[in-house]
Design a protein around this motif. Structure first.
Motif, short mmCIF file in Angstrom:
data_model
loop_
_atom_site.label_atom_id
_atom_site.label_comp_id
_atom_site.label_asym_id
_atom_site.label_seq_id
_atom_site.Cartn_x
_atom_site.Cartn_y
_atom_site.Cartn_z
N GLU A 13 0.83 -1.11 -0.08
CA GLU A 13 -0.11 -0.05 -0.11
C GLU A 13 1.02 1.27 0.01
O GLU A 13 0.39 2.45 -0.35
N TYR A 14 1.97 1.24 0.52
CA TYR A 14 3.05 2.41 0.54
C TYR A 14 3.99 2.53 -0.21
O TYR A 14 4.76 3.28 -0.39
N VAL A 15 4.10 1.56 -1.34
CA VAL A 15 5.30 1.51 -2.43
C VAL A 15 5.56 2.97 -3.01
O VAL A 15 6.65 3.40 -3.14
N SER A 16 4.40 3.56 -3.55
CA SER A 16 4.64 4.89 -4.23
C SER A 16 5.20 5.65 -3.24
O SER A 16 6.21 6.69 -3.75
N TYR A 17 4.88 5.69 -1.99
CA TYR A 17 5.49 6.71 -1.10
C TYR A 17 6.85 6.41 -0.44
O TYR A 17 7.60 7.09 -0.28
N TYR A 18 7.09 4.77 -0.58
CA TYR A 18 8.30 4.74 -0.39
C TYR A 18 9.48 4.96 -1.39
O TYR A 18 10.48 5.75 -1.20
N PHE A 19 9.08 4.99 -2.62
CA PHE A 19 9.89 5.61 -3.75
C PHE A 19 10.14 7.02 -3.71
O PHE A 19 11.33 7.49 -3.87
N ASP A 20 9.12 7.89 -3.31
CA ASP A 20 9.32 9.28 -3.01
C ASP A 20 10.03 9.45 -1.71
O ASP A 20 10.85 10.41 -2.08
N PHE A 21 10.05 8.74 -0.87
CA PHE A 21 10.65 8.91 0.42
C PHE A 21 12.42 8.88 -0.11
O PHE A 21 13.04 9.58 0.47
N TYR A 22 12.38 7.85 -0.60
CA TYR A 22 13.95 7.55 -0.87
C TYR A 22 14.44 8.20 -1.94
O TYR A 22 15.50 8.75 -1.63
N ASN A 23 13.66 8.76 -3.01
CA ASN A 23 14.03 9.86 -3.93
C ASN A 23 14.63 11.05 -3.03
O ASN A 23 15.34 11.71 -3.37
N ASN A 24 13.59 11.41 -2.34
CA ASN A 24 13.83 12.80 -1.62
C ASN A 24 14.91 12.66 -0.75
O ASN A 24 15.78 13.74 -0.50
N LEU A 25 15.22 11.38 0.18
CA LEU A 25 16.34 11.10 1.19
C LEU A 25 17.67 11.19 -0.04
O LEU A 25 18.63 11.92 0.36
N PHE A 26 17.65 10.67 -1.22
CA PHE A 26 18.86 10.90 -2.02
C PHE A 26 19.16 12.16 -2.44
O PHE A 26 20.33 12.80 -2.28
N ASN A 27 18.17 12.87 -2.88
CA ASN A 27 18.21 14.33 -3.25
C ASN A 27 18.77 15.30 -1.93
O ASN A 27 19.82 16.15 -2.26
N LEU A 28 18.21 15.08 -0.90
CA LEU A 28 18.77 15.84 0.43
C LEU A 28 20.30 15.56 0.76
O LEU A 28 21.07 16.08 0.84
N SER A 29 20.62 14.21 0.58
CA SER A 29 22.05 13.75 0.68
C SER A 29 22.90 14.43 -0.40
O SER A 29 23.72 14.79 -0.15
N LYS A 30 22.59 14.35 -1.64
CA LYS A 30 23.47 15.12 -2.71
C LYS A 30 23.58 16.46 -2.25
O LYS A 30 24.72 17.02 -2.42
N GLU A 31 22.45 17.08 -1.97
CA GLU A 31 22.66 18.53 -1.70
C GLU A 31 23.39 18.93 -0.49
O GLU A 31 24.21 19.71 -0.54
N TYR A 32 23.36 18.00 0.42
CA TYR A 32 24.49 18.17 1.78
C TYR A 32 25.60 18.02 1.14
O TYR A 32 26.58 18.65 1.41
N GLN A 33 25.93 16.88 0.42
CA GLN A 33 27.55 16.72 -0.28
C GLN A 33 28.21 17.79 -0.81
O GLN A 33 28.82 18.32 -0.65
N LYS A 34 27.11 18.36 -1.78
CA LYS A 34 27.42 19.60 -2.48
C LYS A 34 27.69 20.87 -1.44
O LYS A 34 28.55 21.44 -1.79
N LYS A 35 27.10 20.85 -0.54
CA LYS A 35 27.24 21.94 0.56
C LYS A 35 28.62 21.67 1.29
O LYS A 35 29.45 22.73 1.33
N LYS A 36 28.90 20.47 1.39
CA LYS A 36 30.17 20.34 2.28
C LYS A 36 31.27 20.57 1.35
O LYS A 36 32.52 20.80 1.55
N LYS A 37 31.20 20.12 -0.02
CA LYS A 37 32.36 20.51 -0.92
C LYS A 37 32.49 22.03 -1.37
O LYS A 37 33.23 22.17 -2.00
N GLY A 38 31.31 22.92 -0.82
CA GLY A 38 31.46 24.30 -1.43
C GLY A 38 30.95 24.29 -2.63
O GLY A 38 31.35 25.54 -3.14
N LEU A 39 30.17 23.55 -3.02
CA LEU A 39 29.62 23.87 -4.55
C LEU A 39 28.63 24.56 -4.61
O LEU A 39 27.60 24.61 -3.73
#
Length: 83
Positions: free
Chosen positions: A57-83
């Motif tokens: 029942e939650y599969v589509s939300y799971y995909f959204d959750f993980y995609n958002n988590l990955f995007n936040l992670s990438k954003e944080y990595q870029k910030k740490k790199k000073g980009l």
């Protein structure tokens, strides 16, 4: 059905655990800040690897959750790199 107050208390407990795990994940990501670790293939593999653990029942939300988590992670990595 449970009382609204009880359900909200249970959600708060789950939220605290999510926050703890989120902090742990971001701390690990901070250790990768010198490397370019963006890998869409790996992201897809991770999402599908754990898919069987998700209530159907939650599969589509799971995909959204993980995609958002990955995007936040990438954003944080870029910030740490000073980009």
């Amino acid at each position: 059905m449970k009382d609204l107050k009880i359900i909200r208390k249970e959600i708060e407990v789950v939220d605290k655990e999510l926050i703890k795990l989120f902090n742990e994940r971001m701390e690990l990501i901070a250790q990768l800040n010198k490397e370019n670790v963006e890998d869409e293939k790996r992201e897809e593999e991770l999402i599908h690897k754990n898919l069987s653990l998700v209530n159907k029942e939650y599969v589509s939300y799971y995909f959204d959750f993980y995609n958002n988590l990955f995007n936040l992670s990438k954003e944080y990595q870029k910030k740490k790199k000073g980009l």
